[in-house]
Structure formats: structure tokens, C-alpha cells
Design a protein around this motif. Structure first.
Motif, mmCIF file in Angstrom:
data_model
loop_
_atom_site.group_PDB
_atom_site.id
_atom_site.type_symbol
_atom_site.label_atom_id
_atom_site.label_comp_id
_atom_site.label_asym_id
_atom_site.label_seq_id
_atom_site.Cartn_x
_atom_site.Cartn_y
_atom_site.Cartn_z
ATOM 1 N N ARG A 1 0.876 -1.220 0.128
ATOM 2 C CA ARG A 1 -0.069 0.039 0.040
ATOM 3 C C ARG A 1 0.871 1.148 0.126
ATOM 4 N NH1 ARG A 1 -3.430 -3.244 3.316
ATOM 5 N NH2 ARG A 1 -2.220 -2.137 5.347
ATOM 6 N N LYS A 2 1.960 1.289 0.760
ATOM 7 C CA LYS A 2 2.811 2.364 0.877
ATOM 8 C C LYS A 2 3.389 2.587 -0.642
ATOM 9 C CE LYS A 2 4.237 2.099 5.644
ATOM 10 N NZ LYS A 2 5.394 1.819 6.758
ATOM 11 N N GLU A 3 3.910 1.418 -1.341
ATOM 12 C CA GLU A 3 4.271 1.698 -2.536
ATOM 13 C C GLU A 3 3.375 2.252 -3.556
ATOM 14 O OE1 GLU A 3 6.140 -1.966 -3.601
ATOM 15 O OE2 GLU A 3 7.687 -2.011 -2.332
ATOM 16 N N ASN A 4 2.095 1.717 -3.324
ATOM 17 C CA ASN A 4 1.203 2.273 -4.192
ATOM 18 C C ASN A 4 0.752 3.718 -3.917
ATOM 19 O OD1 ASN A 4 0.975 -0.341 -5.303
ATOM 20 N ND2 ASN A 4 -0.835 -1.058 -4.245
ATOM 21 N N SER A 5 0.621 4.179 -2.715
ATOM 22 C CA SER A 5 0.405 5.441 -2.635
ATOM 23 C C SER A 5 1.277 6.598 -2.679
ATOM 24 C CB SER A 5 0.081 5.651 -0.995
ATOM 25 O OG SER A 5 1.026 5.412 -0.215
ATOM 26 N N SER A 6 2.660 6.092 -2.927
ATOM 27 C CA SER A 6 3.813 6.873 -3.172
ATOM 28 C C SER A 6 3.500 7.910 -4.487
ATOM 29 C CB SER A 6 5.299 6.181 -2.853
ATOM 30 O OG SER A 6 6.004 6.013 -3.826
ATOM 31 N N PRO A 7 3.413 7.049 -5.465
ATOM 32 C CA PRO A 7 3.455 7.711 -6.697
ATOM 33 C C PRO A 7 2.439 9.026 -6.630
ATOM 34 C CG PRO A 7 3.242 5.465 -7.202
ATOM 35 C CD PRO A 7 3.363 5.524 -5.638
ATOM 36 N N ARG A 8 1.053 8.547 -6.019
ATOM 37 C CA ARG A 8 0.278 9.608 -5.708
ATOM 38 C C ARG A 8 0.731 10.839 -5.154
ATOM 39 N NH1 ARG A 8 -4.200 10.315 -1.864
ATOM 40 N NH2 ARG A 8 -5.721 11.499 -2.808
ATOM 41 N N ASP A 9 1.364 10.531 -3.770
ATOM 42 C CA ASP A 9 1.830 11.654 -3.192
ATOM 43 C C ASP A 9 2.982 12.544 -3.891
ATOM 44 O OD1 ASP A 9 0.182 10.965 -1.190
ATOM 45 O OD2 ASP A 9 1.788 10.081 -0.063
ATOM 46 N N ALA A 10 3.933 11.742 -4.680
ATOM 47 C CA ALA A 10 5.102 12.295 -5.477
ATOM 48 C C ALA A 10 4.278 13.346 -6.471
ATOM 49 C CB ALA A 10 5.789 11.390 -6.109
ATOM 50 N N ALA A 11 3.366 12.716 -7.334
ATOM 51 C CA ALA A 11 2.694 13.669 -8.144
ATOM 52 C C ALA A 11 2.033 15.036 -7.597
ATOM 53 C CB ALA A 11 1.644 12.559 -8.943
ATOM 54 N N ALA A 12 1.378 14.614 -6.542
ATOM 55 C CA ALA A 12 1.030 15.854 -5.741
ATOM 56 C C ALA A 12 1.863 16.994 -5.215
ATOM 57 C CB ALA A 12 0.066 15.150 -4.470
ATOM 58 N N THR A 13 3.182 16.635 -4.855
ATOM 59 C CA THR A 13 3.963 17.335 -4.390
ATOM 60 C C THR A 13 5.007 17.903 -5.759
ATOM 61 O OG1 THR A 13 5.449 15.747 -3.763
ATOM 62 C CG2 THR A 13 3.962 16.405 -2.195
ATOM 63 N N ALA A 14 4.820 17.231 -6.800
ATOM 64 C CA ALA A 14 5.772 17.437 -7.844
ATOM 65 C C ALA A 14 5.261 18.989 -8.348
ATOM 66 C CB ALA A 14 5.756 16.527 -8.899
ATOM 67 N N GLY A 15 4.014 19.142 -8.322
ATOM 68 C CA GLY A 15 3.321 20.490 -9.098
ATOM 69 C C GLY A 15 3.100 20.173 -10.268
ATOM 70 N N PRO A 16 2.411 21.183 -11.233
ATOM 71 C CA PRO A 16 1.915 20.993 -12.248
ATOM 72 C C PRO A 16 2.797 21.034 -13.313
ATOM 73 C CG PRO A 16 1.645 23.311 -11.720
ATOM 74 C CD PRO A 16 2.066 22.755 -10.547
ATOM 75 N N PRO A 17 2.784 20.533 -14.604
ATOM 76 C CA PRO A 17 3.514 20.430 -15.578
ATOM 77 C C PRO A 17 4.241 21.981 -16.004
ATOM 78 C CG PRO A 17 1.697 18.946 -16.229
ATOM 79 C CD PRO A 17 1.462 19.779 -14.763
ATOM 80 N N ALA A 18 5.271 22.125 -16.748
ATOM 81 C CA ALA A 18 5.848 23.382 -17.020
ATOM 82 C C ALA A 18 4.706 24.287 -17.785
ATOM 83 C CB ALA A 18 7.058 22.986 -18.201
ATOM 84 N N LEU A 19 4.219 23.640 -18.865
ATOM 85 C CA LEU A 19 3.382 24.235 -19.699
ATOM 86 C C LEU A 19 1.930 25.042 -18.707
ATOM 87 C CD1 LEU A 19 2.820 22.149 -22.993
ATOM 88 C CD2 LEU A 19 4.344 24.342 -22.599
ATOM 89 N N ILE A 20 1.420 24.095 -17.917
ATOM 90 C CA ILE A 20 0.625 24.652 -17.189
ATOM 91 C C ILE A 20 1.166 25.517 -15.891
ATOM 92 C CG2 ILE A 20 -1.273 23.767 -15.300
ATOM 93 C CD1 ILE A 20 -1.933 22.858 -18.146
ATOM 94 N N LEU A 21 2.248 25.510 -15.668
ATOM 95 C CA LEU A 21 2.911 26.167 -14.738
ATOM 96 C C LEU A 21 3.099 27.639 -15.445
ATOM 97 C CD1 LEU A 21 3.894 26.743 -11.757
ATOM 98 C CD2 LEU A 21 6.318 25.948 -12.794
ATOM 99 N N ILE A 22 3.431 27.904 -16.699
ATOM 100 C CA ILE A 22 3.445 28.841 -17.455
ATOM 101 C C ILE A 22 2.331 29.519 -17.439
ATOM 102 C CG2 ILE A 22 3.893 29.901 -19.855
ATOM 103 C CD1 ILE A 22 6.004 27.834 -20.018
ATOM 104 N N SER A 23 1.080 28.864 -17.846
ATOM 105 C CA SER A 23 -0.300 29.393 -17.981
ATOM 106 C C SER A 23 -0.705 30.024 -16.711
ATOM 107 C CB SER A 23 -1.292 28.234 -18.365
ATOM 108 O OG SER A 23 -1.364 27.407 -17.337
ATOM 109 N N ILE A 24 -0.152 29.344 -15.569
ATOM 110 C CA ILE A 24 -0.650 29.921 -14.008
ATOM 111 C C ILE A 24 0.037 31.112 -13.881
ATOM 112 C CG2 ILE A 24 -0.299 29.590 -11.663
ATOM 113 C CD1 ILE A 24 -1.006 26.306 -12.386
ATOM 114 N N PHE A 25 1.493 31.420 -14.474
ATOM 115 C CA PHE A 25 2.119 32.582 -14.349
ATOM 116 C C PHE A 25 1.458 33.661 -15.069
ATOM 117 C CE2 PHE A 25 5.471 35.411 -15.734
ATOM 118 C CZ PHE A 25 5.812 36.090 -14.646
ATOM 119 N N ILE A 26 0.919 33.298 -16.284
ATOM 120 C CA ILE A 26 0.264 34.276 -16.894
ATOM 121 C C ILE A 26 -0.852 34.779 -16.558
ATOM 122 C CG2 ILE A 26 -0.909 34.614 -19.102
ATOM 123 C CD1 ILE A 26 0.929 32.876 -20.710
#
Length: 588
Positions: free
Chosen positions: A29-54
Motif C-alpha cells: 500500500r505504501k508503494e502504491n500511495s507513493s506515486p500519488r503523493d509524489a505527483a501531488a507534491t511535484a506540482g503542475p507540468p511546465a506548460l500549465i505552470l506557465i499558464s498559471i504565471f500568465i
């Protein structure tokens, strides 16, 4: 048989102990939950991040521009005081409402999906849905902002028809609610959605809310910085410029989000192939992606709609006319509009009152000057009070001035605030070298074109009066005429202690300041403030009211301030020389 049993049991002995076996599901379960948490803390992709900055930058610019422009839209109907009543608190409330809606929308996104990646089956989960929904929400908010702002002048014309019924209290609030408050709500919504996406961190709620607050603080700081910029736009052109900026921001965000969706969709198809997905299901996914691509072509429709709205507003609304528009100059019984233009202080207009045979200059709702068409004399006698600066006893110019009001050309005067130029013209006719400082070019043009202001004054400075006196040379002027009251608010920097001290600096040692002030004679508190401010630089002060028939009514008052005692020499011979029946003679 025992050896066989032993051989059979030997592998059992090599099995992990029960405790290790029990921990395996937990570890899984820990191994399965780790990708989810990693994705949550990694932040949005670069293109979406640029759109957020705009989104952050565009929201700050648009909100700041409309904060400045909101009262300016209402100024022709409600003047320059009422539109500011409660405006700041209502603006903050609108932004807070928008932010609350943004938070609700974000948690709705989270509730329908979790932060993750595209599954082996190819279906969309949180990573794609959350980021693209964030970008799409921002784009839609900017599309609506563009439409609302582009059509604001037309809505204003309709709302202003109700100004008489709504009155001075509710009229400005309802007008702002129809014109600018919706944009502030959309701005708060966009900022909150983007800040929440950037800060989303289920592992650490404390860090999440800290980053969220920092994002909103940064957006607020950017808005404040834009507000400090000395940017001036005509109301209509400023609104259309902001609408165009919102439409452009929406288009850029859509292109970035669309590119990110293409990348995510390609990744989903690749995952499906690698996981051996059936051909029919793979084809369905591909067809769904192609259908989504065709749907995204409609993203240009709001931009085309904005162009249509902007063109309609620019060509049909009187607020967008560069000068006197046909609809704004429609004849009103007893009045004829001669000139009307929007400038740095609002709408400046010249009109004739054909019934009373006089001409007035207005800035918004305020009459800043006027004259009788028959004689050319000012309809306000207070402006002739300034002539008395040359009649103060003890000045070198006063002996000759007591006889004819004519100077020898060596005296210099500074007029701060022009109006129709009564005082400047009067002193100029007395052979005084007059410098004029007027912040609004439209006021100066109106004074020259319609009120006989001479064009051969010593100097005309179309600049801010406070900046001028801060840089003027010491001991330059014999007289300073200070008249910056517009019938509504006054520029506080020109009534400050430091401004009065600067005026004292640029006056000669025996120079005189004449300051026009509009107030209530019985308002002892306000008069005490003015007197106290003047006394910081001038020990001798006198004040004269235009009339005292009603001491509780607003009247013009002229303050005279000097380093020396202020006593006037006004002789009967002088009054005969200038014409005892004239308004100037009666004023003196």
C-alpha cells in the motif's frame, strides 16, 4: 517417508515468518500511495505552470487598472467624490468572494479525481484533469472578463439612466456592481484557483496553506505595484485595452493547455499500447481524443466575440468619441454644448447657458469657471480677489498699483491651477509676468479657445503643480495664486505643510500667497486646519469670503498669507480707474 516429509517441510522453513508476511500488504500500500503523493507534491507540468504565471500577472494588471478606472467611469454622472465612497471595501469584498468561489471550485476538482497519472487502461485521472481544468477555468474567467469589460461603456449608458432614482448613495454602488465588481470577482476566482493548484500538497496541509497565502500575497503585491505606475488612459480606450489583454491572456492559456492535453493524450495512448489494451478500446480512445481536438478548435470563438464587442463599443458609444460626439452634444433646452473631451482630470466641457447668457467650463460635475457672454467678466467674483495681492501696503509695487493697477513689467506671478484663467489674464493685463501651471491640457485649451486667455503669457507649464513648486528656483515670484479646487475633491499634496513651505521658498521675501478655498464659513474645524497649515510658513494670514449671506452654505474664500502684515491700500481713485460698476471693482 519421514525424509520426504522433511523435504516437503524444508521449503516451508524457508518461507518468511508470519510477521514478515503480514507486513507485505502494508508495504504494497505504501508503494502504491507513493506515486500519488509524489505527483501531488511535484506540482503542475511546465506548460500549465506557465499558464498559471500568465494568469497571476494578467489578473494583477487588469484588477489594478480597473481599480483606478472604476470611479473614472462614473465621474461624468456622480462627480469625483461619490464614486469613491465605499469603493475600496467593496473592491476587497468582491475579490474575497471570487477567491472563495475559486476555493470551492478547486475542492470540487479534487473531489471528483485524485492527483495521479494516466492509468494503464488509458482513462483520465487526476493529473490530466486537475491541471487542464485549472487552465481551462482561468481561460474561461479571462474570456468572461474580456466580454464584460468590452461592453462596460454600453452598460454604463444604461445604468446611468437610473441615476436619478438610485440617488447619490446607491447609484454609485449599483453602477460599480454592473461595471467593475464582476471583474474583481473573476480576478479573485482566477488567483485562488491558480494559487491552490500551485500550493496543493496533501502531505503537509501547513505547507500547502503557507504557499497558498504566499501566492495570493505575491498577486496582491503585483497589483499594488501596477497601481503605483503613472498610467493614464481615456476611459473607453482603457477599458478596451484591458478587455484585449484579458482576451489575449485567455488565448495564450488555451494554447498552452491544449498543447499539454496533446502530450497527455499521446502518453495515454502509448500506455494503452504498452499494457496490451484491446484494439477496439484503443480505437475508442483515439476517436475520443480526435473529437476533443475538434472541440478545442472552438477556443477561438470567444476571441472573435471580443473583437465584435470591442468594435461595437468603439464605433457606437459616446464615451469612446475623441471629442464632441453627436449623441453627447444633443441640444438641451437653454444649453448648448461647445466642447467636450476626456482628459487627465475627467470630462472637460464648455457649454453656453443661453437663458442667462453665460458660458461655463466644467470638469465632470464641477464648474471650475465661467464668464458673462456680454462683458467677458467672471461669473465668480472671488477670482478678482487675487488682484489684491498687488495692493498690499508696503510692497514696492503698491504706490503705482494704487492708482492704475498697472505694473512696470518686473513683477512675476505663478498661477497654480488655471480654470478659465481669470486671475492669470487679469495679472497679465496689469503688466505682470505670469507663469501658469495646469495639469490638464484640455483645461488650458478650453481657456484659450473659449475664455480669451492670452497666448503670450510668460510661460505655461502643463504639469503637476506639486512637482513644479518642488523644482522651481528660490525667491522667484512676487505672487503665487493657488486655485486647485474643482468643486469636489482637492489634490491633497498641494494643501500639505510641505507644499506650503515650498511655496514660501519660491516667493520673494515680501511675496504674497493667495489661496482659493471652497468651504463653509461656519465650519471652524476645516478653516482651522487651513489656517494652521498656512501658519507653518507664513506668520500673517487674512481670509475673505465671497459672501456671508448664509454662513452654512458652501462659498469661495480667499486666504492671503505673507511673511509681512497683510494690509490693503484700495483707494477710490483705483476703483474709478478700473470702473466702479465692474465685477472686479465690486469685489475689491
Amino acid at each position: 517417508m519421514s525424509s520426504a516429509t522433511a523435504r516437503r517441510r524444508k521449503p516451508d522453513a524457508q518461507q518468511p515468518p508470519p510477521s514478515s508476511s503480514a507486513e507485505t500488504p502494508s508495504s504494497s500500500r505504501k508503494e502504491n500511495s507513493s506515486p500519488r503523493d509524489a505527483a501531488a507534491t511535484a506540482g503542475p507540468p511546465a506548460l500549465i505552470l506557465i499558464s498559471i504565471f500568465i494568469s497571476f500577472i494578467s489578473t494583477a494588471i487588469i484588477v489594478a487598472s480597473l481599480i483606478r478606472m472604476g470611479p473614472q467611469i462614473l465621474e461624468p454622472v456622480y462627480g469625483n467624490i461619490l464614486p469613491h465612497s465605499g469603493y475600496s471595501s467593496a473592491t476587497v469584498t468582491s475579490l474575497a468572494i471570487g477567491a472563495a468561489i475559486g476555493l470551492v471550485y478547486w475542492w470540487h476538482i479534487v473531489s471528483v479525481a485524485t492527483i495521479g497519472s494516466v492509468s494503464a487502461s488509458g482513462s483520465e485521472t487526476d493529473q490530466l484533469t486537475t491541471d487542464t481544468r485549472t487552465a481551462r477555468a482561468s481561460a474561461i474567467a479571462f474570456d468572461v472578463t474580456a466580454a464584460i469589460t468590452a461592453l462596460a461603456p454600453q452598460r454604463a449608458e444604461y445604468v446611468f439612466r437610473w441615476s436619478g432614482r438610485l440617488g447619490p448613495k446607491w447609484g454609485p454602488f449599483v453602477s460599480h456592481s454592473a461595471l467593475v465588481y464582476p471583474v474583481f470577482i473573476l480576478g479573485g476566482f482566477t488567483a485562488a484557483v491558480c494559487a491552490t493548484r500551485v500550493s496543493y500538497n496533501p502531505r503537509s496541509p501547513t505547507r500547502q496553506w503557507t504557499v497558498f497565502g504566499a501566492c495570493l500575497a505575491a498577486a496582491s503585491l503585483a497589483t499594488w505595484v501596477v497601481l503605483q505606475l503613472p498610467i493614464q488612459h481615456r476611459t473607453c480606450h482603457g477599458l478596451l485595452l484591458n478587455a484585449g489583454y484579458a482576451a489575449l491572456s485567455s488565448l495564450m492559456i488555451k494554447l498552452l493547455a491544449g498543447r499539454q492535453e496533446d502530450l497527455d493524450a499521446a502518453d495515454a495512448l502509448d500506455r494503452a499500447r504498452r499494457h496490451g489494451q484491446q484494439q477496439t478500446q484503443h480505437s475508442k480512445q483515439k476517436n475520443a481524443y480526435l473529437g476533443e481536438s475538434r472541440l478545442r478548435r472552438l477556443r477561438f470563438v470567444p476571441t472573435a466575440a471580443f473583437v465584435l464587442f470591442a468594435a461595437t463599443t468603439l464605433l457606437s458609444d459616446p464615451l469612446c468619441a475623441s471629442g464632441l460626439a453627436a449623441r453627447s452634444s444633443a441640444s438641451t433646452p437653454g444649453y448648448a454644448m461647445l466642447s467636450r473631451a476626456e482628459s487627465v482630470t475627467g470630462w472637460v466641457s464648455v457649454s453656453d447657458d443661453t437663458t442667462r447668457r453665460l458660458r461655463v467650463l466644467r470638469s465632470g460635475h464641477s464648474i471650475i469657471g465661467g464668464h458673462w457672454n456680454s462683458t467677458g467678466e467672471s461669473i465668480f467674483a472671488i477670482f478678482y480677489y487675487a488682484d489684491a495681492v498687488r495692493l498690499v501696503r508696503g510692497r514696492s509695487s503698491s504706490p503705482k498699483a494704487r492708482q492704475t493697477l498697472s505694473g512696470d513689467g518686473t513683477e512675476r506671478a505663478l498661477q497654480i491651477g488655471l480654470g478659465i484663467g481669470v486671475s492669470a489674464r487679469s495679472l497679465h493685463e496689469q503688466n505682470v509676468r505670469v507663469d501658469v501651471v495646469e495639469i490638464d491640457p484640455a483645461v488650458y485649451r478650453a481657456a484659450v479657445d473659449f475664455f480669451m486667455l492670452p497666448t503670450n503669457l510668460n510661460a505655461v507649464h502643463l504639469a503637476d503643480g506639486r512637482r513644479f513648486i518642488d523644482t522651481a528656483q528660490t525667491h522667484t515670484y512676487d505672487y503665487v495664486v493657488h486655485d486647485v479646487f474643482t468643486g469636489g475633491s482637492v489634490p491633497a499634496p498641494l494643501f500639505s505643510t510641505s507644499a506650503i513651505e515650498q511655496i514660501r521658498r519660491i516667493l520673494k521675501p515680501d511675496g504674497i500667497l493667495a489661496m482659493n478655498y471652497v468651504g463653509i464659513p461656519n465650519d471652524s474645524r476645516s478653516l482651522a486646519h487651513i489656517t494652521f497649515t498656512l501658519r507653518t510658513a507664513f506668520p500673517h494670514i487674512r481670509c475673505f469670503a465671497e459672501t456671508l449671506e448664509d454662513p452654512d452654505a458652501m462659498v469661495n474664500m480667499m486666504f492671503f498669507a505673507s511673511p509681512r502684515p497683510v494690509r490693503f491700500d484700495i483707494t477710490p481713485g483705483l476703483l474709478r480707474a478700473i470702473g466702479s460698476s465692474s465685477i472686479r471693482a465690486r469685489a475689491l
